[in-house]
Design a protein around this motif. Structure first.
Motif, short mmCIF file in Angstrom:
data_model
loop_
_atom_site.label_atom_id
_atom_site.label_comp_id
_atom_site.label_asym_id
_atom_site.label_seq_id
_atom_site.Cartn_x
_atom_site.Cartn_y
_atom_site.Cartn_z
N VAL A 185 -18.61 -36.10 79.67
CA VAL A 185 -17.60 -37.13 79.89
C VAL A 185 -16.21 -36.48 79.92
O VAL A 185 -15.40 -36.73 80.83
CB VAL A 185 -17.65 -38.20 78.78
N PHE A 186 -15.95 -35.62 78.93
CA PHE A 186 -14.65 -34.94 78.89
C PHE A 186 -14.41 -34.09 80.14
O PHE A 186 -13.32 -34.11 80.72
CB PHE A 186 -14.58 -34.02 77.65
N ALA A 187 -15.43 -33.34 80.55
CA ALA A 187 -15.27 -32.42 81.67
C ALA A 187 -15.05 -33.17 82.98
O ALA A 187 -14.15 -32.83 83.77
CB ALA A 187 -16.48 -31.49 81.78
N VAL A 188 -15.85 -34.20 83.24
CA VAL A 188 -15.73 -34.94 84.49
C VAL A 188 -14.36 -35.62 84.61
O VAL A 188 -13.65 -35.46 85.62
CB VAL A 188 -16.85 -35.98 84.61
N HIS A 189 -13.98 -36.36 83.59
CA HIS A 189 -12.71 -37.08 83.66
C HIS A 189 -11.51 -36.14 83.52
O HIS A 189 -10.46 -36.38 84.13
CB HIS A 189 -12.68 -38.17 82.60
N GLY A 190 -11.69 -35.07 82.76
CA GLY A 190 -10.60 -34.10 82.62
C GLY A 190 -10.34 -33.33 83.91
O GLY A 190 -9.18 -33.07 84.25
N LEU A 191 -11.39 -32.97 84.63
CA LEU A 191 -11.20 -32.28 85.91
C LEU A 191 -10.49 -33.18 86.92
O LEU A 191 -9.68 -32.70 87.73
CB LEU A 191 -12.54 -31.79 86.45
N ARG A 192 -10.79 -34.46 86.88
CA ARG A 192 -10.07 -35.38 87.77
C ARG A 192 -8.58 -35.37 87.46
O ARG A 192 -7.74 -35.34 88.36
CB ARG A 192 -10.64 -36.79 87.63
N ARG A 193 -8.25 -35.39 86.19
CA ARG A 193 -6.84 -35.31 85.78
C ARG A 193 -6.22 -33.98 86.21
O ARG A 193 -5.08 -33.93 86.69
CB ARG A 193 -6.74 -35.44 84.26
N LEU A 194 -6.98 -32.92 86.02
CA LEU A 194 -6.47 -31.59 86.35
C LEU A 194 -6.13 -31.47 87.83
O LEU A 194 -5.17 -30.80 88.21
CB LEU A 194 -7.53 -30.54 85.96
N ASN A 195 -6.89 -32.16 88.66
CA ASN A 195 -6.63 -32.11 90.09
C ASN A 195 -5.47 -33.01 90.53
O ASN A 195 -5.09 -32.99 91.70
CB ASN A 195 -7.91 -32.48 90.86
N GLN A 196 -4.92 -33.76 89.60
CA GLN A 196 -3.76 -34.61 89.92
C GLN A 196 -2.43 -33.90 89.66
O GLN A 196 -1.37 -34.43 89.98
CB GLN A 196 -3.83 -35.90 89.10
N ASP A 197 -2.48 -32.70 89.05
CA ASP A 197 -1.27 -31.91 88.81
C ASP A 197 -0.21 -32.67 88.01
O ASP A 197 0.99 -32.55 88.29
CB ASP A 197 -0.65 -31.43 90.13
N THR A 198 -0.61 -33.45 87.02
CA THR A 198 0.37 -34.21 86.25
C THR A 198 0.99 -33.40 85.11
O THR A 198 2.06 -33.75 84.62
CB THR A 198 -0.28 -35.48 85.67
N ARG A 199 0.36 -32.32 84.67
CA ARG A 199 0.87 -31.52 83.56
C ARG A 199 1.56 -30.27 84.13
O ARG A 199 0.90 -29.43 84.77
CB ARG A 199 -0.25 -31.13 82.61
N PRO A 200 2.86 -30.10 83.92
CA PRO A 200 3.58 -28.97 84.53
C PRO A 200 2.95 -27.61 84.24
O PRO A 200 2.85 -26.76 85.13
CB PRO A 200 4.98 -29.08 83.92
N GLY A 201 2.51 -27.39 83.00
CA GLY A 201 1.97 -26.09 82.63
C GLY A 201 0.71 -25.74 83.39
O GLY A 201 0.57 -24.62 83.91
N LEU A 202 -0.22 -26.66 83.48
CA LEU A 202 -1.46 -26.37 84.20
C LEU A 202 -1.24 -26.29 85.70
O LEU A 202 -1.89 -25.50 86.39
CB LEU A 202 -2.52 -27.43 83.86
N ALA A 203 -0.30 -27.08 86.22
CA ALA A 203 0.03 -26.98 87.65
C ALA A 203 0.60 -25.59 87.96
O ALA A 203 0.26 -24.97 88.98
CB ALA A 203 1.04 -28.06 88.03
N ALA A 204 1.48 -25.09 87.08
CA ALA A 204 2.05 -23.76 87.28
C ALA A 204 0.99 -22.67 87.15
O ALA A 204 1.01 -21.67 87.88
CB ALA A 204 3.17 -23.52 86.27
N LEU A 205 0.07 -22.87 86.24
CA LEU A 205 -1.00 -21.88 86.05
C LEU A 205 -1.90 -21.84 87.29
O LEU A 205 -2.31 -20.76 87.73
CB LEU A 205 -1.82 -22.24 84.81
#
Length: 568
Positions: free
Chosen positions: A248-268
């Motif tokens: 559950v965490f991985a599926v929904h978290g990857l969707r969030r990750l692909n939205q580029d809402t967190r500056p740090g992860l987007a930069a990474l």
């Protein structure tokens, strides 16, 4: 071709597969794959294919969750200074960010601390507790560490500092005397899923805090879903099984990750060169996680934590560039240590043992885990790499399925200064004088307990197909089982008695082989990485084991080849 590895056919209850397939209208092959991943009912199959946040467990099921929540509420209400004390790997960093950001947004007076691997080492140490107490810290919350910090917790108590431990490592029979210990591996914890990482535990903790903060009027209701990108990164990076809550965490978290809402992860993602791609578990494991881990491997992990907590793009970009530079340096050091460890293994004849143990003077302790993992890949045996400095050895251990390296290291406690770990990975500290005794003990233990089948090269084949079944439609069905990882491996498919119609050496350094096979009128192409020396000959009749993929440009199904052998 390769005729060394055994191909093991997975056994499946065909009637159950038919029942599940018919009940939820999926291909029988997909039902078989689900059964091999522990799914036994149509409802479980639906939950796996379409995991819902509503299926997560109630945080209150954790032992001590209520106590931990109450103590944190007290700290917030009384404006006590809280320190979130984490670990320097990707799981510890994401868990620290989740908890610290939530507490800060809730009005808590909070600071963070991640120890320097080289100067302080892993976990909460007595001297660090003393320095935190001098800063006015009244509550320390450890994440991804602390479960064996008996002395540090005792020192904290003497100084009037409370400690809450949030950890997923297996505890000793006697727990530290902390105010609360949230650990699913506690013998008295009834939480139904034990294989969480620290980021998952942190998410459950803020879920409990949100409920209580809202009840008390400390905050308005808060949406916790924006934290799921961090949970996914920690979960995938820490290689916990990607089933149940973790799925559950991985599926929904990857969707969030692909939205580029967190500056740090987007930069990474940008410095890793994957910003424009759809990020999957593999991208997290092999692109994002190594960069997050890099600064902690080489020393001070501050830049990684600052990246994750960055609030603007420019700030995040600066930290991401530091991580990229450190990762480049880490690669060079890791390769050097790996090469030396490999040479040591062959020179000492250690490759013939059932456990691989390599010891070297001055090997950087930040990369010995990488070297150990590469030894496992090379020999398919549990492996330990120990770096020596000033008479002390720091070791990192990796294992294979079927041998609990964490328990093995724990049983060697008389030879060790410190230790800890999981069935698949562990760490240790040992005095140089004790290393021969440790090696003898572990080699004898491995000889007595590791069956030949555990370390024999083998490939678990999920399903045999006709070549005409290797289609884009099958690829799309299998994609619904993503993300793949521990506990949910990418399905291994196989075709039998197909004819090689093309075999061409390709790629930089001519290391790969591009293969085309046919069966009647059906032709399918594939790529076999790093195996040019095993290239089959045109006209050969072969069996092929592979993962299915898709050529986006041509819209054709392809094979990511795992093995090719003479047809049986």
């Amino acid at each position: 071709m390769n005729d060394i590895s055994r191909w093991v056919q997975a056994e499946v209850d065909l009637s159950l597969a038919q029942t599940i397939a018919q009940a939820i209208e999926i291909p029988e092959l997909i039902a078989k794959l689900l059964i091999l991943r522990g799914i036994n009912t149509p409802d479980e199959a639906l939950d796996f294919i379409e995991p819902k946040l509503a299926n997560l467990n109630d945080p209150a099921k954790f032992m001590d969750m209520d106590t931990a929540t109450a103590r944190i509420v007290k700290a917030v209400q009384k404006k006590q200074l809280i320190c979130v004390f984490g670990d320097y790997d990707a799981d510890g960093l994401t868990a620290t960010t989740i908890l610290a950001d939530f507490l800060e947004a809730s009005g808590a007076d909070v600071t963070t601390f991640i120890p320097d691997r080289m100067t302080e080492g892993y976990g909460l140490q007595p001297d660090r507790v003393r320095s935190l107490a001098q800063l006015g810290i009244k509550l320390i919350i450890t994440v991804d560490c602390g479960i064996r910090a008996h002395e540090a917790v005792q020192v904290a108590s003497e100084l009037g500092v409370d400690v809450i431990i949030v950890d997923h490592h297996v505890p000793d029979p006697t727990l530290p005397a902390a105010v609360a210990i949230v650990d699913p591996h506690r013998a008295d914890c009834s939480f139904p899923f034990a294989d969480l990482c620290a980021a998952g535990l942190a998410f459950y903790l803020i879920g409990s805090l949100r409920r209580e903060f809202y009840r008390l009027g400390i905050i308005n209701d808060v949406d916790l879903r924006p934290f799921l990108d961090l949970v996914a990164v920690g979960t995938i990076a820490d290689m916990v099984p990607l089933n149940s809550d973790n799925r559950v965490f991985a599926v929904h978290g990857l969707r969030r990750l692909n939205q580029d809402t967190r500056p740090g992860l987007a930069a990474l993602k940008a410095v890793a060169g994957i910003a424009a791609k759809n990020i999957d578990a593999r991208a997290v494991a092999f692109s994002l996680a190594p960069r997050l881990n890099a600064t902690g491997r080489l020393g001070d992990p501050k830049a990684a934590l600052d990246l994750l907590r960055a609030k603007d793009v420019l700030q995040a970009r600066t930290h991401a560039e530091i991580l990229q530079k450190d990762n480049d340096e880490r690669r060079i050091i890791a390769q050097k240590v790996t090469d030396e460890a490999m040479a040591h293994v062959y020179a000492e004849g250690k490759n013939l043992k059932r456990i691989i143990i390599a010891v070297g003077q001055g090997w950087h302790q930040g990369v010995i885990g990488i070297a150990a993992a590469k030894l496992v890949n090379a020999f398919n045996k549990p492996s330990i790499v120990i770096g020596l400095e000033d008479g002390i050895g720091k070791g990192s251990c990796r294992s294979v399925k079927g041998f609990d390296i964490g328990q093995a290291i724990k049983s060697a406690e008389p030879f060790l200064v410190r230790f800890g770990g999981h069935p698949m990975a562990a760490g240790l500290t040992v005095e140089e004088a004790q290393i021969p005794n440790l090696i003898n003990y572990l080699e004898e233990l491995a000889e007595a307990t590791i069956d030949s089948d555990i370390i024999a090269p083998s490939i678990d084949v999920d399903a045999w197909l006709n070549l005409k079944e290797v289609t884009p439609e099958l690829f799309r069905h299998i994609e619904r089982l993503q993300p793949f990882g521990m506990g949910n491996p990418e399905p291994v498919l196989a075709v039998s008695k197909v004819t090689v119609t093309n075999a061409r050496i390709v790629g930089k350094g001519k290391r790969h082989v591009q293969i085309e096979v046919c069966d009647g009128d059906t032709r399918v192409k594939g790529i076999w990485f790093d195996q040019a020396h095993l290239a089959p000959t045109i006209g050969d009749l072969v069996d092929v084991a592979f993962n299915i993929s898709l050529d986006d440009r041509l819209g054709e199904a392809k094979m990511k080849i795992i093995d090719v052998r003479q047809a049986t």
